[in-house]
Design a protein around this motif. Structure first.
Motif, short mmCIF file in Angstrom:
data_model
loop_
_atom_site.label_atom_id
_atom_site.label_comp_id
_atom_site.label_asym_id
_atom_site.label_seq_id
_atom_site.Cartn_x
_atom_site.Cartn_y
_atom_site.Cartn_z
N PRO A 49 -0.92 0.04 -4.54
CA PRO A 49 -0.42 -0.13 -5.93
C PRO A 49 -0.51 -1.55 -6.58
O PRO A 49 -0.43 -1.63 -7.89
CB PRO A 49 1.08 0.22 -5.84
N PHE A 50 -0.78 -2.39 -5.74
CA PHE A 50 -1.07 -3.90 -6.15
C PHE A 50 -1.77 -4.57 -5.41
O PHE A 50 -2.14 -4.16 -4.24
CB PHE A 50 0.25 -4.53 -6.52
N GLU A 51 -2.56 -5.58 -5.82
CA GLU A 51 -3.19 -6.25 -4.67
C GLU A 51 -2.82 -7.42 -3.78
O GLU A 51 -1.84 -8.14 -4.19
CB GLU A 51 -4.39 -7.35 -5.65
N VAL A 52 -3.25 -7.15 -2.49
CA VAL A 52 -2.66 -8.06 -1.56
C VAL A 52 -3.98 -8.66 -0.94
O VAL A 52 -4.62 -8.14 -0.37
CB VAL A 52 -2.10 -7.45 -0.52
N GLN A 53 -4.10 -10.15 -1.15
CA GLN A 53 -5.11 -10.80 -0.65
C GLN A 53 -4.88 -11.38 0.65
O GLN A 53 -3.91 -12.18 0.99
CB GLN A 53 -5.77 -11.68 -1.73
N ILE B 64 -2.50 -2.84 14.56
CA ILE B 64 -1.46 -1.71 13.62
C ILE B 64 -2.26 -0.86 12.92
O ILE B 64 -3.49 -1.12 12.60
CB ILE B 64 -0.52 -2.69 12.90
N ASP B 65 -1.60 0.42 12.83
CA ASP B 65 -2.30 1.45 11.83
C ASP B 65 -1.35 1.72 10.91
O ASP B 65 -0.22 1.10 10.44
CB ASP B 65 -2.50 2.48 12.54
N GLN B 66 -1.75 2.42 9.90
CA GLN B 66 -0.98 2.98 8.53
C GLN B 66 0.36 3.50 9.08
O GLN B 66 1.53 2.80 8.33
CB GLN B 66 -1.62 3.78 7.93
N SER B 67 0.74 3.97 10.13
CA SER B 67 2.01 4.46 10.44
C SER B 67 2.97 3.62 11.01
O SER B 67 4.13 3.70 11.32
CB SER B 67 2.05 5.72 11.49
N ALA C 205 -1.56 -1.67 4.61
CA ALA C 205 -0.96 -0.25 4.43
C ALA C 205 0.20 0.05 5.32
O ALA C 205 1.39 0.59 4.80
CB ALA C 205 -2.09 0.70 4.90
N ALA C 206 0.32 -0.59 6.50
CA ALA C 206 1.54 -0.59 7.47
C ALA C 206 2.73 -1.06 6.63
O ALA C 206 3.98 -0.60 6.66
CB ALA C 206 1.25 -1.20 8.76
N ALA C 207 2.50 -2.36 6.08
CA ALA C 207 3.67 -2.89 5.42
C ALA C 207 4.02 -2.33 4.06
O ALA C 207 5.33 -2.03 3.98
CB ALA C 207 3.12 -4.55 5.09
N LEU C 208 3.19 -1.89 3.35
CA LEU C 208 3.48 -1.22 2.03
C LEU C 208 4.43 0.07 2.46
O LEU C 208 5.14 0.64 1.83
CB LEU C 208 2.37 -1.03 1.19
N THR C 209 3.89 0.92 3.53
CA THR C 209 4.45 2.07 3.73
C THR C 209 5.86 1.69 4.28
O THR C 209 6.78 2.64 4.14
CB THR C 209 3.72 2.55 4.99
N HIS C 210 6.08 0.59 5.15
CA HIS C 210 7.65 0.27 5.47
C HIS C 210 8.44 0.17 4.36
O HIS C 210 9.50 0.50 4.36
CB HIS C 210 7.53 -0.78 6.59
N LEU C 211 7.73 -0.42 3.42
CA LEU C 211 8.60 -0.68 2.03
C LEU C 211 8.82 0.18 1.13
O LEU C 211 9.48 -0.03 0.14
CB LEU C 211 7.86 -2.05 1.42
N GLY C 212 8.12 1.43 1.52
CA GLY C 212 8.54 2.64 0.57
C GLY C 212 7.45 2.95 -0.61
O GLY C 212 7.70 3.70 -1.23
N ILE D 72 3.39 -10.15 5.31
CA ILE D 72 3.49 -9.52 4.03
C ILE D 72 4.74 -8.88 3.55
O ILE D 72 5.46 -9.23 2.80
CB ILE D 72 2.35 -8.15 3.99
N ILE D 73 5.66 -8.40 4.67
CA ILE D 73 7.04 -7.89 4.36
C ILE D 73 8.04 -9.11 4.20
O ILE D 73 8.63 -8.93 3.38
CB ILE D 73 7.15 -7.14 5.74
N ASP D 74 7.52 -10.18 4.79
CA ASP D 74 8.41 -11.50 4.93
C ASP D 74 8.22 -12.03 3.39
O ASP D 74 9.36 -12.25 2.84
CB ASP D 74 8.11 -12.61 5.76
N LYS D 75 7.13 -12.01 2.95
CA LYS D 75 6.94 -12.55 1.62
C LYS D 75 7.16 -11.58 0.34
O LYS D 75 7.74 -12.15 -0.70
CB LYS D 75 5.34 -12.78 1.45
#
Length: 367
Positions: free
Chosen positions: A246-250, A290-293, A147-154, A269-272
């Motif tokens: 919106p998509f799968e992250v394993q 880490i949390d979602q924010s 959640a934190a990674a995808l939130t950062h990526l928009g 996750i962000i690096d990939k």
């Protein structure tokens, strides 16, 4: 009457001399050593555990080499270097406590810590219950990291705050049930635990709060009067957050528990998902919830994780800002420790490592 001197042999039949004090002391020491070597102590020992590169792979429960982070169906970019997550190993539990000899050795080893067994294994919690809770914490931390990674990526995605259980004496008893979804407090939408806590804090204790919930697919509004618990306003509900990404992250990592890998998973996750290497291909280790924010939280075993990073040849370490007081004075030689309170600060530290100029990055003092 016969006379004897110290340098004349005693006649046969004379009383033998007592053993020397040296031999007696040695015998006592040997007995004490045996006792200390087998007598269990009321402590457990915390030491550096395995290190895992979030950009790499690990052996799963079936002894199959598996990538820690897999993102099927999305463009994934090549990575270099490491973004290591650290773990700690515990020696001992209530059923199998370490000996006093082992405890004494751990007290003398700066990479190990001696903890009261009641602090790690409370008397009213079994080892199996503790392991189950630790495993659940790891699973939740992985979801928070995504959640934190995808939130950062928009990316946008819906979230649901669901009630898991109610503790004994909860002010929400007979009003809220496990499985209820909480969508708002006093008309203010809540989509994560942080927003729920903030809304309750604004409401205050001893004042009824209006909660919008969904039970069995039916929306309704209920009232709960929160209470003050150690300075925090709570509604007396244990909740979890479900994300609809919106998509799968394993994320695959067996036999490791607790929430402390969250920040490093988010960075991996962000690096990939972004071109280039976040840390310029360097070997970086770190820890933190880490949390979602993107808020980075403190963890346990920070000193042991510092030594684990050095043993795995990391030169840089990302530590939660709230752990800096435990870090100062305990940093192994050859390791630079940066203080981070958010995901953005962690990313800024990695970028500074990449560019070679870390002069402006906050650090945990060495002394």
């Amino acid at each position: 009457m016969a006379l004897f001197t110290n340098d004349s042999p005693a006649p046969q039949g004379a009383r033998r001399r007592r053993p020397s004090i040296g031999w007696t002391a040695l015998l006592i020491a040997l007995v004490a050593g045996v006792i200390l070597g087998i007598m269990p102590a009321p402590y457990v020992i915390e030491k550096p555990g395995p290190v895992y590169n979030t950009l790499g792979s690990a052996t799963d429960e079936n002894d199959v080499e598996t990538a820690l982070i897999t993102i099927p169906g999305e463009t994934v970019y090549p990575t270099k270097g490491t973004l290591d997550l650290l773990t700690v190993s515990l020696l001992g539990n209530r059923e199998n406590r370490p000996s006093w000899l082992s405890v004494a050795g751990a007290w003398l080893d700066p990479s190990e810590a001696v903890l009261p067994i009641d602090r790690v294994f409370p008397a009213d919690v079994s080892t199996e219950q503790r392991d189950a809770r630790s495993s659940a914490d790891m699973i939740n931390s992985q979801q928070d990291a995504i959640a934190a990674a995808l939130t950062h990526l928009g990316y946008d995605y819906p979230t649901t705050v669901s009630v898991v259980s109610l503790p004994d004496g909860s002010p929400a008893e007979d009003v809220i049930e496990p499985g209820d979804q909480i969508s708002a407090v006093n008309g203010t939408p809540v989509v994560n635990v942080a927003e729920l806590r903030a809304a309750l804090q604004i409401n205050g204790a001893e004042t009824a709060a209006s909660l919008d919930i969904v039970r069995g697919g039916v929306a309704q509004t209920v009232e709960v009067t929160p209470i003050d618990s150690a300075g925090t306003v709570v509604a007396g509900v244990n909740v979890s957050v479900a994300y609809d990404f919106p998509f799968e992250v394993q994320i695959q990592l067996d036999k490791v528990g607790g929430p402390s890998a969250g920040m490093m998973f988010a960075l991996g996750i962000i690096d990939k998902l972004t071109p280039g290497e976040l840390q310029g291909g360097e070997n970086v280790a770190g820890t933190g919830t880490i949390d979602q924010s993107g808020t980075v939280g403190p963890i346990g075993g920070i000193q042991q994780k510092l030594y684990g990073a050095v043993e795995n040849e990391a030169s840089w370490f990302l530590a939660p800002a709230e752990n800096c007081d435990e870090v100062t004075g305990n940093i192994p030689d050859g390791l630079t420790v940066f203080s981070v309170a958010t995901l953005d600060e962690a990313l800024a530290a990695l970028d500074a490592i990449k560019t070679g100029d870390t002069s402006e990055v906050p650090t945990c003092p060495t002394r």
